[in-house]
Design a protein around this motif. Structure first.
Motif, PDB file in Angstrom:
ATOM      1  N   ARG A 137       0.806  -1.218   0.000  1.00 32.01           N
ATOM      2  CA  ARG A 137       0.000   0.000   0.000  1.00 32.01           C
ATOM      3  C   ARG A 137       0.845   1.276   0.000  1.00 32.01           C
ATOM      4  O   ARG A 137       0.383   2.329   0.443  1.00 32.01           O
ATOM      5  CB  ARG A 137      -0.932  -0.010   1.215  1.00 32.01           C
ATOM      6  CG  ARG A 137      -1.873  -1.198   1.255  1.00 32.01           C
ATOM      7  CD  ARG A 137      -2.930  -1.048   2.311  1.00 32.01           C
ATOM      8  NE  ARG A 137      -2.399  -0.943   3.653  1.00 32.01           N
ATOM      9  CZ  ARG A 137      -2.141  -1.967   4.456  1.00 32.01           C
ATOM     10  NH1 ARG A 137      -2.341  -3.218   4.019  1.00 32.01           N
ATOM     11  NH2 ARG A 137      -1.673  -1.773   5.670  1.00 32.01           N
ATOM     12  N   SER A 138       2.061   1.215  -0.487  1.00 33.49           N
ATOM     13  CA  SER A 138       2.854   2.435  -0.624  1.00 33.49           C
ATOM     14  C   SER A 138       2.204   3.342  -1.659  1.00 33.49           C
ATOM     15  O   SER A 138       1.535   2.879  -2.579  1.00 33.49           O
ATOM     16  CB  SER A 138       4.283   2.086  -1.048  1.00 33.49           C
ATOM     17  OG  SER A 138       4.261   1.273  -2.209  1.00 33.49           O
ATOM     18  N   LEU A 139       2.420   4.639  -1.511  1.00 33.85           N
ATOM     19  CA  LEU A 139       1.730   5.618  -2.362  1.00 33.85           C
ATOM     20  C   LEU A 139       2.647   6.286  -3.385  1.00 33.85           C
ATOM     21  O   LEU A 139       2.168   6.877  -4.348  1.00 33.85           O
ATOM     22  CB  LEU A 139       1.069   6.687  -1.492  1.00 33.85           C
ATOM     23  CG  LEU A 139      -0.054   6.184  -0.573  1.00 33.85           C
ATOM     24  CD1 LEU A 139      -0.560   7.315   0.314  1.00 33.85           C
ATOM     25  CD2 LEU A 139      -1.195   5.589  -1.371  1.00 33.85           C
ATOM     26  N   TYR A 140       3.956   6.239  -3.188  1.00 38.72           N
ATOM     27  CA  TYR A 140       4.890   6.908  -4.090  1.00 38.72           C
ATOM     28  C   TYR A 140       5.686   5.831  -4.817  1.00 38.72           C
ATOM     29  O   TYR A 140       6.720   5.367  -4.344  1.00 38.72           O
ATOM     30  CB  TYR A 140       5.779   7.874  -3.312  1.00 38.72           C
ATOM     31  CG  TYR A 140       4.965   8.908  -2.582  1.00 38.72           C
ATOM     32  CD1 TYR A 140       4.510  10.050  -3.240  1.00 38.72           C
ATOM     33  CD2 TYR A 140       4.605   8.726  -1.248  1.00 38.72           C
ATOM     34  CE1 TYR A 140       3.733  10.988  -2.580  1.00 38.72           C
ATOM     35  CE2 TYR A 140       3.827   9.660  -0.581  1.00 38.72           C
ATOM     36  CZ  TYR A 140       3.395  10.784  -1.258  1.00 38.72           C
ATOM     37  OH  TYR A 140       2.618  11.714  -0.605  1.00 38.72           O
ATOM     38  N   ASP A 159      10.552  -6.179   1.423  1.00 37.22           N
ATOM     39  CA  ASP A 159      10.046  -4.969   0.764  1.00 37.22           C
ATOM     40  C   ASP A 159       9.084  -4.299   1.735  1.00 37.22           C
ATOM     41  O   ASP A 159       7.979  -4.794   1.956  1.00 37.22           O
ATOM     42  CB  ASP A 159       9.341  -5.353  -0.537  1.00 37.22           C
ATOM     43  CG  ASP A 159       8.853  -4.146  -1.328  1.00 37.22           C
ATOM     44  OD1 ASP A 159       8.694  -3.066  -0.731  1.00 37.22           O
ATOM     45  OD2 ASP A 159       8.594  -4.298  -2.541  1.00 37.22           O
ATOM     46  N   ASP A 160       9.501  -3.179   2.325  1.00 39.69           N
ATOM     47  CA  ASP A 160       8.677  -2.571   3.379  1.00 39.69           C
ATOM     48  C   ASP A 160       7.503  -1.779   2.830  1.00 39.69           C
ATOM     49  O   ASP A 160       6.749  -1.178   3.602  1.00 39.69           O
ATOM     50  CB  ASP A 160       9.520  -1.722   4.329  1.00 39.69           C
ATOM     51  CG  ASP A 160       9.888  -0.364   3.756  1.00 39.69           C
ATOM     52  OD1 ASP A 160      10.083  -0.268   2.523  1.00 39.69           O
ATOM     53  OD2 ASP A 160       9.994   0.601   4.530  1.00 39.69           O
ATOM     54  N   SER A 161       7.296  -1.805   1.495  1.00 34.24           N
ATOM     55  CA  SER A 161       6.052  -1.237   0.963  1.00 34.24           C
ATOM     56  C   SER A 161       4.890  -2.196   1.198  1.00 34.24           C
ATOM     57  O   SER A 161       3.727  -1.814   1.027  1.00 34.24           O
ATOM     58  CB  SER A 161       6.191  -0.920  -0.527  1.00 34.24           C
ATOM     59  OG  SER A 161       6.385  -2.085  -1.297  1.00 34.24           O
ATOM     60  N   PHE A 162       5.191  -3.440   1.581  1.00 34.59           N
ATOM     61  CA  PHE A 162       4.172  -4.385   2.015  1.00 34.59           C
ATOM     62  C   PHE A 162       3.911  -4.189   3.505  1.00 34.59           C
ATOM     63  O   PHE A 162       4.808  -3.797   4.267  1.00 34.59           O
ATOM     64  CB  PHE A 162       4.637  -5.826   1.775  1.00 34.59           C
ATOM     65  CG  PHE A 162       4.570  -6.262   0.338  1.00 34.59           C
ATOM     66  CD1 PHE A 162       3.504  -7.002  -0.133  1.00 34.59           C
ATOM     67  CD2 PHE A 162       5.588  -5.938  -0.547  1.00 34.59           C
ATOM     68  CE1 PHE A 162       3.434  -7.421  -1.448  1.00 34.59           C
ATOM     69  CE2 PHE A 162       5.538  -6.338  -1.869  1.00 34.59           C
ATOM     70  CZ  PHE A 162       4.448  -7.078  -2.330  1.00 34.59           C
ATOM     71  N   TRP A 186       2.675  -1.210  15.255  1.00 40.24           N
ATOM     72  CA  TRP A 186       1.446  -1.414  14.494  1.00 40.24           C
ATOM     73  C   TRP A 186       1.745  -1.945  13.082  1.00 40.24           C
ATOM     74  O   TRP A 186       2.798  -1.640  12.512  1.00 40.24           O
ATOM     75  CB  TRP A 186       0.698  -0.101  14.331  1.00 40.24           C
ATOM     76  CG  TRP A 186       0.111   0.514  15.557  1.00 40.24           C
ATOM     77  CD1 TRP A 186       0.518   1.661  16.180  1.00 40.24           C
ATOM     78  CD2 TRP A 186      -1.022   0.048  16.299  1.00 40.24           C
ATOM     79  NE1 TRP A 186      -0.272   1.935  17.256  1.00 40.24           N
ATOM     80  CE2 TRP A 186      -1.239   0.956  17.360  1.00 40.24           C
ATOM     81  CE3 TRP A 186      -1.873  -1.061  16.173  1.00 40.24           C
ATOM     82  CZ2 TRP A 186      -2.265   0.810  18.276  1.00 40.24           C
ATOM     83  CZ3 TRP A 186      -2.905  -1.211  17.095  1.00 40.24           C
ATOM     84  CH2 TRP A 186      -3.085  -0.295  18.129  1.00 40.24           C
ATOM     85  N   PRO A 187       0.804  -2.671  12.488  1.00 34.94           N
ATOM     86  CA  PRO A 187       0.925  -2.978  11.056  1.00 34.94           C
ATOM     87  C   PRO A 187       1.032  -1.659  10.271  1.00 34.94           C
ATOM     88  O   PRO A 187       0.236  -0.747  10.485  1.00 34.94           O
ATOM     89  CB  PRO A 187      -0.375  -3.708  10.728  1.00 34.94           C
ATOM     90  CG  PRO A 187      -0.872  -4.236  12.039  1.00 34.94           C
ATOM     91  CD  PRO A 187      -0.430  -3.244  13.068  1.00 34.94           C
ATOM     92  N   HIS A 188       1.995  -1.569   9.389  1.00 40.64           N
ATOM     93  CA  HIS A 188       2.186  -0.334   8.623  1.00 40.64           C
ATOM     94  C   HIS A 188       2.925  -0.659   7.333  1.00 40.64           C
ATOM     95  O   HIS A 188       3.445  -1.766   7.160  1.00 40.64           O
ATOM     96  CB  HIS A 188       2.967   0.713   9.431  1.00 40.64           C
ATOM     97  CG  HIS A 188       4.368   0.305   9.764  1.00 40.64           C
ATOM     98  ND1 HIS A 188       4.665  -0.653  10.718  1.00 40.64           N
ATOM     99  CD2 HIS A 188       5.574   0.717   9.272  1.00 40.64           C
ATOM    100  CE1 HIS A 188       5.967  -0.816  10.814  1.00 40.64           C
ATOM    101  NE2 HIS A 188       6.542  -0.001   9.938  1.00 40.64           N
ATOM    102  N   THR A 189       2.963   0.299   6.424  1.00 45.71           N
ATOM    103  CA  THR A 189       3.704   0.145   5.170  1.00 45.71           C
ATOM    104  C   THR A 189       4.613   1.343   4.972  1.00 45.71           C
ATOM    105  O   THR A 189       4.315   2.449   5.428  1.00 45.71           O
ATOM    106  CB  THR A 189       2.758   0.036   3.958  1.00 45.71           C
ATOM    107  OG1 THR A 189       1.970   1.228   3.880  1.00 45.71           O
ATOM    108  CG2 THR A 189       1.838  -1.157   4.076  1.00 45.71           C
ATOM    109  N   GLY A 190       5.716   1.107   4.270  1.00 49.38           N
ATOM    110  CA  GLY A 190       6.600   2.209   3.906  1.00 49.38           C
ATOM    111  C   GLY A 190       5.979   3.065   2.815  1.00 49.38           C
ATOM    112  O   GLY A 190       4.954   2.707   2.235  1.00 49.38           O
ATOM    113  N   PRO A 191       6.622   4.199   2.508  1.00 45.89           N
ATOM    114  CA  PRO A 191       6.007   5.148   1.574  1.00 45.89           C
ATOM    115  C   PRO A 191       6.195   4.830   0.100  1.00 45.89           C
ATOM    116  O   PRO A 191       5.488   5.379  -0.741  1.00 45.89           O
ATOM    117  CB  PRO A 191       6.725   6.463   1.922  1.00 45.89           C
ATOM    118  CG  PRO A 191       8.082   6.025   2.405  1.00 45.89           C
ATOM    119  CD  PRO A 191       7.854   4.718   3.119  1.00 45.89           C
ATOM    120  N   THR A 192       7.161   3.939  -0.247  1.00 48.98           N
ATOM    121  CA  THR A 192       7.503   3.780  -1.658  1.00 48.98           C
ATOM    122  C   THR A 192       7.896   2.349  -1.976  1.00 48.98           C
ATOM    123  O   THR A 192       8.394   1.612  -1.101  1.00 48.98           O
ATOM    124  CB  THR A 192       8.675   4.727  -2.030  1.00 48.98           C
ATOM    125  OG1 THR A 192       9.028   4.534  -3.397  1.00 48.98           O
ATOM    126  CG2 THR A 192       9.888   4.463  -1.159  1.00 48.98           C
TER     127      THR A 192
END
Length: 724
Positions: free
Chosen positions: A528-531, A686-689, A643-649
């Motif tokens: 769910r990264s946005l960039y 891949d921390d966008s996951f 918390w569950p989170h995703t990186g920005p890119t």
């Protein structure tokens, strides 16, 4: 055929059977070729018909309706589906045999579908086309106002006002002319099918290509004055269904020539057969549905109306893409008529266009200055003031001049205090400079007078979540997204609503992540990264071989004790260098970090404390040059949950080197797979996951984090992608 003598005079007394048949065939063929001549030799000037339609400011659909008035069969004064049924019933049906007739027919059917979907607004109660308010899960672009609000233009300004913007009328006319021309002039066998075109609609994508990503984007505020045909098409979506719709119609009639009357009657009949109804039948007529007309902004004062022909000529050059010529023409008008607001605005637009063509910030600054000059002139129409200042603020933001943009937006609000769209823009302006407090006040003011404003709701919810008022933020984010108002269909709002729901333990979070994915904001429910850069390989966990960075991994694992010892020394002697995590990612516990590189920039002071570690890393530009990542030590104490989170890119991969790892109690989840760290070993993900961390051991956990460019990024992309 009666007109040409094929009916009344076809039979003459005393003629033999063979003579009668011969004359009948001659007259019939004359009728056929006369009809063909009308079409192929352009005896009817369709472009002139369209021009007249535009001249009188009629809705193109209304113009067609007027032409069909003579075919009113049920006495209600217009031509509609019921009339089409009557007319179609009068003829014995026969399928056309000539390929060129079918080609023309199908293209014209597409033309009318194009008009119907973009202007009339049909919704299919079965399965094909649905208005987004019926689905409630489709965001709505800027809406045209009600026909009741249409102002009658004076004859002197009528044609110019219509040519001012790339509005729906102009786009529709261009589309109709091109499709009609193609239909009437294409060779046989080049038919379009209605079924192929029935699924036309516009998809949103939040994936950035390299060029787009060079500027910070933010959701567009409502109230844009321009409405494009693409915006109109966004109102419709194809919905999957197992029901079988009738095939698109091929007109069948006794007459061999193609008539527009029967064509449109057949199309309307087909729309009726598959369950299409006007949007108003959705029961939401009070909502912001598509209206048949768009209020035209008034851009000419009394003086500008006297030089309208000169303004039109200059604007025509700009519309044709002859930017340099247009700029010279408007500059000449400004020199000749320095008090003309419209000429000055045309000059600003031409400079704006030229800046884009040249990719020149200097030229763009000239455009900004000229937009500002427009509003200082006497007798400037209010619509022109709005357009000038709104565009000026937008271009200032594009250049990163956020405070200048804020001043422009404040001016707009002062001049037009009742226009909530400008207040919404002002709130965005405050957010862009990090002034959440003033942004919050603006949106509270908007919601006090317009409590159902979806744009204000999502932004107010966003601010509440940033203040860690998680439960309070959810209804604002949810209701704002459900409103479908312009500017709400933005990945950030799906991201933060889902995150807020997750933190409240509500599994509905994944419903919103799924919607965000379906609408193109996320690469998947988990990623769910946005960039993002489109097309990069996406998987939660990677091996060193898959990354291609085997030398870096070997070096880290070979020297892990050196890296560990320098980190422990800092913990013992300079613990203050470890700063608490400040992104509000912890549910509980103690998590601190000591950063050596950030956004591709080396922290010289930090590296003085761990010189050998920094010297080791200098040999690997894929890490030290990664402007979308960090290199840092990370210490997490017992009782910590991230918390569950995703990186920005999606442009980076993250390496974790285990330094001090308790025997049990520590784990990390990425997507749906859990892993644990080992001392001296590298984990790559891949921390966008979506990922989540638990530290339930009895002692601290220390790791070394190294971000690297995604291996599939080109050298050019690595040089030009903006830092995050």
């Amino acid at each position: 055929e009666t007109k040409h003598g094929g009916g009344k005079n076809g039979k003459k007394e005393g003629l033999s059977g063979s003579s009668f048949f011969t004359w009948f065939m001659v007259i019939a063929l004359l009728g056929v070729w006369t009809s063909v001549a009308v079409v192929w030799f352009e005896l009817v000037d369709y472009e002139e018909v369209l021009a007249k339609a535009k001249d009188f400011r009629y809705n193109l659909s209304e113009v067609l309706q007027g032409k069909l008035g003579m075919y009113d069969a049920d006495g209600d004064g217009d031509f509609d589906v019921e009339d089409a049924k009557v007319l179609l019933g009068k003829y014995k049906h026969r399928v056309y045999q000539m390929p060129q007739d079918i080609a023309i027919l199908e293209k014209l059917i597409f033309l009318h579908q194009y008009l119907a979907s973009a202007y009339l607004g049909f919704t299919n109660e079965k399965n094909s086309l649905c208005c987004n308010h019926c689905l409630k899960e489709r965001s709505v672009p800027a809406q045209p106002p009600s026909p009741d609000s249409e102002e009658t233009a004076q004859p002197a300004e009528k044609s110019y006002v219509k040519s001012e913007f790339k509005n729906a009328d102009m786009d529709l006319e261009d589309g109709i002319q091109s499709v009609l021309h193609e239909a009437l002039h294409s060779p046989p066998g080049n038919a379009l099918t209605l079924r192929n075109h029935w699924t036309i609609y516009k998809n949103f994508s939040y994936e950035y290509d390299v060029e787009v990503e060079k500027t910070v984007s933010y959701p567009d505020a409502p109230g844009d004055s321009e409405l494009m045909l693409e915006d109109a098409m966004e109102h419709f979506i194809v919905v999957e269904s197992n029901e079988v719709s009738p095939e698109p119609p091929l007109l069948q009639a006794e007459q061999p020539q193609l008539t527009q009357t029967l064509l449109i009657g057949s199309v309307l009949e087909y729309l009726h057969q598959i369950g299409c109804r006007p949007l108003d039948s959705c029961g939401r007529s009070e909502q912001k549905h598509f209206k048949s007309k768009k209020k035209k902004p008034k851009l000419l004062n009394k003086f500008d109306k006297t030089i309208k022909a000169e303004l039109d000529a200059a604007e025509k050059l700009r519309k044709k893409g002859k930017v340099e010529e247009a700029l010279r023409a408007f500059e000449a008008l400004v020199n000749q008529y320095p008090q003309s607001p419209r000429a000055r605005y045309g000059k600003a637009q031409s400079e704006d266009d030229l800046a884009e063509k040249m990719r020149s910030n200097e030229m763009l600054q000239k455009a900004i200055n000229t937009y500002d000059e427009v509003v200082t002139l006497p007798n400037v129409p209010s619509d022109l003031i709005k357009l000038s200042l709104k565009r000026e603020a937008d271009r200032q933001q594009f250049l990163g001049r956020m405070r200048g943009s804020l001043i422009t937006l404040q001016k707009l609000v002062q001049l037009f205090p009742s226009d909530t769209s400008f207040k919404n823009d002002l709130g965005v302006g405050y957010l862009l400079i990090g002034d959440n407090s003033n942004a919050k006040k603006v949106y509270e003011e908007v919601l006090s007078v317009s409590p159902n404003d979806g744009f204000a709701k999502v932004h107010y919810g966003f601010i509440l979540k940033a203040e860690n008022k998680i439960a309070e933020s959810i209804p604002y984010l949810k209701e704002g997204l459900e409103s479908g108002d312009p500017g709400t269909n933005d990945g950030r709002f799906y991201f933060h609503l889902g995150d807020a729901l997750q933190r409240m333990g509500d599994e509905e979070a994944y419903k919103w992540y799924e919607l965000g994915y379906q609408r193109g904001h996320f690469a998947s429910v988990w990623q769910r990264s946005l960039y993002n850069v489109k097309g990069l390989k996406a998987q939660p966990w990677w091996t060193a071989r898959e990354t291609g960075y085997t030398e870096l991994v070997k070096s880290l694992e070979k020297n892990w004790k050196l890296i560990r010892d320098e980190g422990l020394a800092v913990m013992d002697k300079k613990r203050s260098l470890f700063l608490p995590e400040d992104e509000n990612l912890r549910e509980k516990g103690d998590w601190s970090q000591f950063t050596l590189w950030q956004q591709g920039r080396k922290n010289e002071n930090a590296c003085k404390s761990v010189p050998k570690t920094c010297a080791l890393l200098e040999r690997f530009p894929e890490a030290t040059g990664c402007r979308r990542g960090q290199i840092k030590y990370s210490i997490m104490h017992p009782g910590t949950h991230v918390w569950p989170h995703t990186g920005p890119t999606n442009c980076r991969l993250r390496m974790h080197l285990g330094l001090v790892i308790p025997k049990e109690g520590c784990k990390i989840r990425c997507a749906q797979d859990n892993r644990t760290w080992e001392e001296g070993k590298v984990l790559i993900f891949d921390d966008s996951f979506e990922h989540e961390v638990w530290q339930d051991a009895e002692t601290y956990r220390l790791i070394f984090i190294v971000d690297v460019w995604h291996p599939e990024l080109t050298a050019q992309e690595r040089r030009t992608l903006p830092a995050i």
